[in-house]
Design an enzyme around this catalytic site. Sequence first.
Site, short mmCIF file in Angstrom:
data_model
loop_
_atom_site.label_atom_id
_atom_site.label_comp_id
_atom_site.label_asym_id
_atom_site.label_seq_id
_atom_site.Cartn_x
_atom_site.Cartn_y
_atom_site.Cartn_z
CB VAL A 17 -1.18 0.07 1.05
CG1 VAL A 17 -0.40 -0.24 2.58
CG2 VAL A 17 -1.69 1.26 1.24
CB ALA A 18 3.65 2.31 2.09
CD GLU A 119 -8.86 -5.37 13.78
OE1 GLU A 119 -7.46 -5.02 14.26
OE2 GLU A 119 -9.12 -5.68 12.78
CG ASP A 212 14.59 -8.48 0.90
OD1 ASP A 212 15.27 -9.16 1.57
OD2 ASP A 212 13.92 -8.84 0.29
CG HIS A 233 -1.86 -11.57 15.03
ND1 HIS A 233 -2.80 -12.20 15.50
CD2 HIS A 233 -2.73 -10.59 14.55
CE1 HIS A 233 -4.28 -11.55 15.19
NE2 HIS A 233 -3.98 -10.60 14.72
NE ARG A 282 -3.02 -7.02 16.41
CZ ARG A 282 -2.86 -6.78 15.20
NH1 ARG A 282 -2.01 -6.28 14.59
NH2 ARG A 282 -4.15 -6.90 14.43
CG HIS A 346 1.26 -9.71 12.79
ND1 HIS A 346 0.60 -10.20 11.77
CD2 HIS A 346 0.22 -8.59 13.14
CE1 HIS A 346 -0.26 -9.58 11.19
NE2 HIS A 346 -0.62 -8.53 11.95
NE ARG A 381 0.45 -3.50 13.28
CZ ARG A 381 -0.49 -3.94 12.71
NH1 ARG A 381 -1.25 -3.40 12.06
NH2 ARG A 381 -0.72 -5.19 13.01
#
Length: 530
Positions: A17-18, A119, A212, A233, A282, A346, A381
């Site tokens: 997405v980024a 969540e 990478d 996760h 989490r 995760h 996160r």
Amino acid sequence: MIAWEAHTQVVVVGSGVAGLTCAIEAGRAGLSVLVLTKGAADEANTHWAQGGVAVVRDERDPGDTVGAHIEDTLVAGVGLSDPAAVTMILTEGPAAIARLVARGAHFDTGPMGLMRTREGGHSANRVIHAGGDATGAEIERCLLAADGLPGMLTGHQVLDVVRDVSGRAAGVTVLGDDGTIGLIRADAVVLATGGAGHLYAATTNPDVATGDGLAMALRAGAALADLEFMQFHPTVLFTGAGVTGHRPLVTEAVRGEGAVLIDVTGARVMAGVHPLGDLAPRDVVSLAITRRLATAPGGVRDHVFLDATGIAPDVFARRFPTVSASCAAAGIDPATDPIPVAPAAHYHCGGVVTDPYGRTTVPGLYAVGEVARTGLHGANRLASNSLLEGLVMGERAAAALPADLQNASPTGALTVPARPGLDPAGRGVAQAAMSAEAGIGRDRSGLERALGAISAQPSDDPTRAGVEAANLALVSTALVRAALVRTESRGCHVRTDHPATSAEWTTSVLVEQRDGVLHTDVRDLRKVTV
């Protein structure tokens, strides 16, 4: 060594997405852009993101605000998030989502507009989703089909960032599937390579997530920070002892719809652990599972269960088609059977240090998405913040590039780093050591054992496997060294020999490579100027 050369203004490494957002927006600004990916176009962490995007929009629940989202994020980050970065990203998030929808992304809707779920760590239902539990796949589809998507070169492993005589990033070297090595000159390089889940034996990440971008940034001289914070996760489908590699995720949204964690006796895992119970952050849930397994009766020490039998079967199948398919493949019926789950690597909360526009400490080198350390995540996160960060920071980097490149051009001869490569035979040993010694619960002696297991033999064989092995070894070493420096427990980083959270450690551990040697430093990075 170099079989061919090409040139473009901007190279974007990665197709999540980024990276895609940055590439599309930079192209719209008139720049020549090339997207590079070592796998298929849609082979990125984004594709596998299930839960959704955490964002406060006009269709929000009564009482929810961007301010509440900011507070939840800061709480989850346990004192290491940069408040300015958090405010910037979450405030700009709604407009970024609106632009994504205008591009053709389809989020799930109901009679009241966008459907929202909750969540772990969130104080309100603010997570929008697509396809039930296929949000990342829908975002990836939308961006790959978007008007103005630049050219893309798939099947090419990026080896390293090359620099000019001033130290500015001036392009990349790449390894093709045919074994040839090419040089792509560029005025700017944007790292959008995603995560590093394959540092560990089991992960939710696809096969391409081998750290990478982190390794390339280190070899280019960029500063990295918060590497010790790898989020595990808590609910990854457990299909048997010793199963490694990419494992199916059971999205946190299943608990948001009422499922609960139980042990082999049926006792609630999260009872009395945290005020939010099964929807605690989490790191809290993963640690609770790990501690319960350490004392589990009946010899069941490798998994617990997620009891979703209270969710109507038709609702579960409609809301969680991806999870339903994974369970069916494993012979599990969530309507009648508790789902066996265990924590797995995760999301990497740390990464390449950037400013509010994705600029790294190396001129001409940018980082966006999971590979970057923007200050949003801190020590842990908050669920579903990552896709939003990718959208916002991809746009921000693209907005900065035209002005940044006006007076920038490579000067003099280019410095091409020595080609990385290790014998991949030791990869499994290192991953097992990382899981055992640098996972959930660490101490000095275990971390030092992990360092000993990571070492591997150099290889001159120019293969993707050898390059990935080299990158994994470098990033694993950097993570472990950072974990050794942080002598406290905070968020995803649990030191069993330093179990308390210390007020003296509201600082970040920086890692840089100079003359081939990793160096660590401690610095407060919570000073982003917006």
